[in-house]
Design a protein around this motif. Sequence first.
Motif, PDB file in Angstrom:
ATOM      1  N   ILE A 185       0.831  -1.198   0.000  1.00 19.55           N
ATOM      2  CA  ILE A 185       0.000   0.000   0.000  1.00 19.55           C
ATOM      3  C   ILE A 185       0.867   1.250   0.000  1.00 19.55           C
ATOM      4  N   ALA A 186       0.216   2.388  -0.257  1.00 22.36           N
ATOM      5  CA  ALA A 186       0.876   3.690  -0.181  1.00 22.36           C
ATOM      6  C   ALA A 186       0.416   4.406   1.079  1.00 22.36           C
ATOM      7  N   ALA A 187       1.306   5.170   1.682  1.00 24.27           N
ATOM      8  CA  ALA A 187       0.979   5.914   2.890  1.00 24.27           C
ATOM      9  C   ALA A 187       1.527   7.332   2.791  1.00 24.27           C
ATOM     10  N   VAL A 188       0.935   8.218   3.573  1.00 24.84           N
ATOM     11  CA  VAL A 188       1.431   9.591   3.693  1.00 24.84           C
ATOM     12  C   VAL A 188       1.663   9.883   5.165  1.00 24.84           C
ATOM     13  N   THR A 189       2.561  10.785   5.460  1.00 26.44           N
ATOM     14  CA  THR A 189       2.852  11.147   6.846  1.00 26.44           C
ATOM     15  C   THR A 189       1.925  12.274   7.298  1.00 26.44           C
ATOM     16  N   LYS A 209      -7.409   8.786   8.591  1.00 27.72           N
ATOM     17  CA  LYS A 209      -7.680   7.876   7.476  1.00 27.72           C
ATOM     18  C   LYS A 209      -8.238   8.626   6.272  1.00 27.72           C
ATOM     19  N   GLN A 210      -9.148   9.561   6.525  1.00 27.50           N
ATOM     20  CA  GLN A 210      -9.721  10.322   5.421  1.00 27.50           C
ATOM     21  C   GLN A 210      -8.673  11.208   4.758  1.00 27.50           C
ATOM     22  N   HIS A 211      -7.758  11.738   5.565  1.00 22.06           N
ATOM     23  CA  HIS A 211      -6.659  12.532   5.002  1.00 22.06           C
ATOM     24  C   HIS A 211      -5.851  11.704   4.015  1.00 22.06           C
ATOM     25  N   ALA A 212      -5.570  10.461   4.371  1.00 19.80           N
ATOM     26  CA  ALA A 212      -4.821   9.583   3.472  1.00 19.80           C
ATOM     27  C   ALA A 212      -5.594   9.371   2.168  1.00 19.80           C
ATOM     28  N   LEU A 213      -6.879   9.063   2.275  1.00 18.52           N
ATOM     29  CA  LEU A 213      -7.677   8.830   1.079  1.00 18.52           C
ATOM     30  C   LEU A 213      -7.763  10.078   0.213  1.00 18.52           C
ATOM     31  N   ASP A 214      -7.869  11.244   0.844  1.00 19.47           N
ATOM     32  CA  ASP A 214      -7.906  12.499   0.091  1.00 19.47           C
ATOM     33  C   ASP A 214      -6.614  12.747  -0.680  1.00 19.47           C
ATOM     34  N   GLN A 215      -5.503  12.187  -0.176  1.00 20.14           N
ATOM     35  CA  GLN A 215      -4.203  12.337  -0.837  1.00 20.14           C
ATOM     36  C   GLN A 215      -3.941  11.224  -1.844  1.00 20.14           C
ATOM     37  N   GLY A 216      -4.914  10.340  -2.045  1.00 16.95           N
ATOM     38  CA  GLY A 216      -4.731   9.230  -2.972  1.00 16.95           C
ATOM     39  C   GLY A 216      -3.901   8.096  -2.403  1.00 16.95           C
ATOM     40  N   ALA A 217      -3.766   8.062  -1.070  1.00 12.69           N
ATOM     41  CA  ALA A 217      -3.006   7.005  -0.392  1.00 12.69           C
ATOM     42  C   ALA A 217      -3.965   6.091   0.349  1.00 12.69           C
ATOM     43  N   ASP A 218      -3.419   5.027   0.916  1.00 14.87           N
ATOM     44  CA  ASP A 218      -4.230   4.043   1.629  1.00 14.87           C
ATOM     45  C   ASP A 218      -4.275   4.270   3.130  1.00 14.87           C
ATOM     46  N   ASP A 244      13.904   8.938   9.079  1.00 15.88           N
ATOM     47  CA  ASP A 244      14.386   7.568   8.948  1.00 15.88           C
ATOM     48  C   ASP A 244      13.586   6.778   7.913  1.00 15.88           C
ATOM     49  N   LEU A 245      12.379   7.246   7.584  1.00 12.19           N
ATOM     50  CA  LEU A 245      11.577   6.543   6.590  1.00 12.19           C
ATOM     51  C   LEU A 245      12.270   6.521   5.236  1.00 12.19           C
ATOM     52  N   ARG A 246      13.032   7.572   4.950  1.00 11.73           N
ATOM     53  CA  ARG A 246      13.740   7.631   3.662  1.00 11.73           C
ATOM     54  C   ARG A 246      14.861   6.603   3.586  1.00 11.73           C
ATOM     55  N   LEU A 247      15.326   6.141   4.747  1.00  5.17           N
ATOM     56  CA  LEU A 247      16.432   5.196   4.784  1.00  5.17           C
ATOM     57  C   LEU A 247      15.963   3.750   4.954  1.00  5.17           C
ATOM     58  N   ALA A 248      14.648   3.553   5.029  1.00  2.00           N
ATOM     59  CA  ALA A 248      14.108   2.211   5.282  1.00  2.00           C
ATOM     60  C   ALA A 248      14.310   1.300   4.077  1.00  2.00           C
ATOM     61  N   ASP A 249      14.681   0.054   4.341  1.00  2.00           N
ATOM     62  CA  ASP A 249      14.765  -0.960   3.297  1.00  2.00           C
ATOM     63  C   ASP A 249      13.386  -1.578   3.026  1.00  2.00           C
ATOM     64  N   GLU A 250      12.544  -1.634   4.065  1.00  2.00           N
ATOM     65  CA  GLU A 250      11.193  -2.150   3.953  1.00  2.00           C
ATOM     66  C   GLU A 250      10.323  -1.423   4.980  1.00  2.00           C
ATOM     67  N   GLY A 257       4.550   9.591  -1.627  1.00  2.00           N
ATOM     68  CA  GLY A 257       4.757   9.591  -3.068  1.00  2.00           C
ATOM     69  C   GLY A 257       6.078   9.012  -3.540  1.00  2.00           C
ATOM     70  N   LYS A 258       6.933   8.595  -2.600  1.00  2.00           N
ATOM     71  CA  LYS A 258       8.248   8.051  -2.969  1.00  2.00           C
ATOM     72  C   LYS A 258       8.309   6.565  -2.609  1.00  2.00           C
ATOM     73  N   PRO A 259       8.976   5.765  -3.450  1.00  2.00           N
ATOM     74  CA  PRO A 259       9.038   4.323  -3.163  1.00  2.00           C
ATOM     75  C   PRO A 259       9.897   4.031  -1.940  1.00  2.00           C
ATOM     76  N   VAL A 260       9.483   3.003  -1.199  1.00  2.00           N
ATOM     77  CA  VAL A 260      10.325   2.469  -0.132  1.00  2.00           C
ATOM     78  C   VAL A 260      11.304   1.503  -0.796  1.00  2.00           C
ATOM     79  N   LYS A 261      12.604   1.876  -0.759  1.00  2.00           N
ATOM     80  CA  LYS A 261      13.653   1.101  -1.438  1.00  2.00           C
ATOM     81  C   LYS A 261      13.283   0.899  -2.906  1.00  2.00           C
ATOM     82  N   ASP A 262      12.979  -0.337  -3.323  1.00  2.00           N
ATOM     83  CA  ASP A 262      12.653  -0.618  -4.723  1.00  2.00           C
ATOM     84  C   ASP A 262      11.162  -0.505  -5.030  1.00  2.00           C
ATOM     85  N   GLY A 263      10.365  -0.163  -4.016  1.00  2.00           N
ATOM     86  CA  GLY A 263       8.937   0.000  -4.241  1.00  2.00           C
ATOM     87  C   GLY A 263       8.156  -1.299  -4.304  1.00  2.00           C
TER      88      GLY A 263
END
Length: 291
Positions: A127-131, A154-163, A227-233, A251-257
Motif C-alpha cells: 500500500i501507499a501511505a502519507v505522513t 484515514k480520510q486525510h490519506a484517502l484524500d491524498q490518494g493514499a491508503d 528515517d523513513l527515507r532510509l528504510a529498506d522495507e 509519493g516516494k518508493p520504499v527502497k525498490d517500491g
Amino acid sequence: MYFFENRFMPKNEVAVSPDDRGYYFGDGIYEVFRVYNGRLFEAEAHFERLVRSAEGIRIELPFSKEEIHSILNKLIDMNHISEGTVYMQVTRGAAPRVHPFPAGAKPVLMAYCNEVKRPLQTMRQGIAAVTMEDIRWLRCDLKTLNLLGNVLAKQHALDQGADDVILHRSGTVTECSASNFFIVREGKLLTHPANHLILHGITRMVTLRLAHEFGIPVLEEPFAVQDLRLADEAFITGTTAEITPVVRIDGKPVKDGVPGPITKRLQDAFEQAIQWSEADDRKTYIKSAID
C-alpha cells in the motif's frame, strides 16, 4: 444476530438509548477479534487488553472474560462466520448527560460479527501511505471509542490518494490510523515502543514474537520521519490488515517500491501461526467436548 445488553437478537431489534454515554461522550471501550476457521485468533491477548482498557477508564465489565468469550463464540456459530471479525464494545451505560461518572448507570455490552476475507492481494502488492502529525489524545494504549482523530487521519490519506497515514509526534513516528507500523533497516525491525502513544496491537505482538523466533533483531524504540527515507522495507500490522507491506511513502518508493524479503518471511510465518492456532483450537474444542 447481535448480542445487546444481556441477550441475542436480530440487528433490527437493537435499540441503543440516546442517553448512552458511548453515544455522546465516546465513554466506552471496544475490541475487534479476527476469526479464522470459525475461531477467535489470539483471544486471550484480546481479553487481556479489554480488561486493561476497562480498568484504564474505570468501567466495570458487565460479564467475566469467560462469559464474554462464550458469548462471542456463540455469535460466531449463530452467524456461521468462518473467516471474519467480531466487534464488541462496552459503554458506561445510559444516564443523564453530565460529565462525572453516573452512580446508577449499568455498563452495556454490544457485539456482532462480519464476514471479512483476508486482504491477500493488498498483502502481496503493498500500500501507499502519507505522513501526518499525530494530534490524538495521549492514551492511545487504551482501546476506547474516541476515534475521531483516527477517522480524520484515514480520510486525510484517502484524500491524498493514499491508503493510510503514518502518524508522528513532532517528527517521531508512532503508528497508523488503525494499525501499528514497522520499518526494516539493515536487517533489523524498528517499531515504536508499546507505551501510551500507540495501541498495543495484537498482530504487532504476534509479529514481534515471530521475529524473535526467527532471530530477526528487533528495536522497540522511537525513530524519526527522516528515517523513513532510509528504510529498506516498511509494513503495517493489524487485526484485518495482518502484515501488509508499505511500498510508497509520501509519493516516494520504499527502497525498490516492492514488498521486501523480511516482510514476506514474516507474512509466511504469520500464515503458519494462523494454521497452528486453528489446529490448537480444534484440539482444545475436541478435548472439552470429550471431557
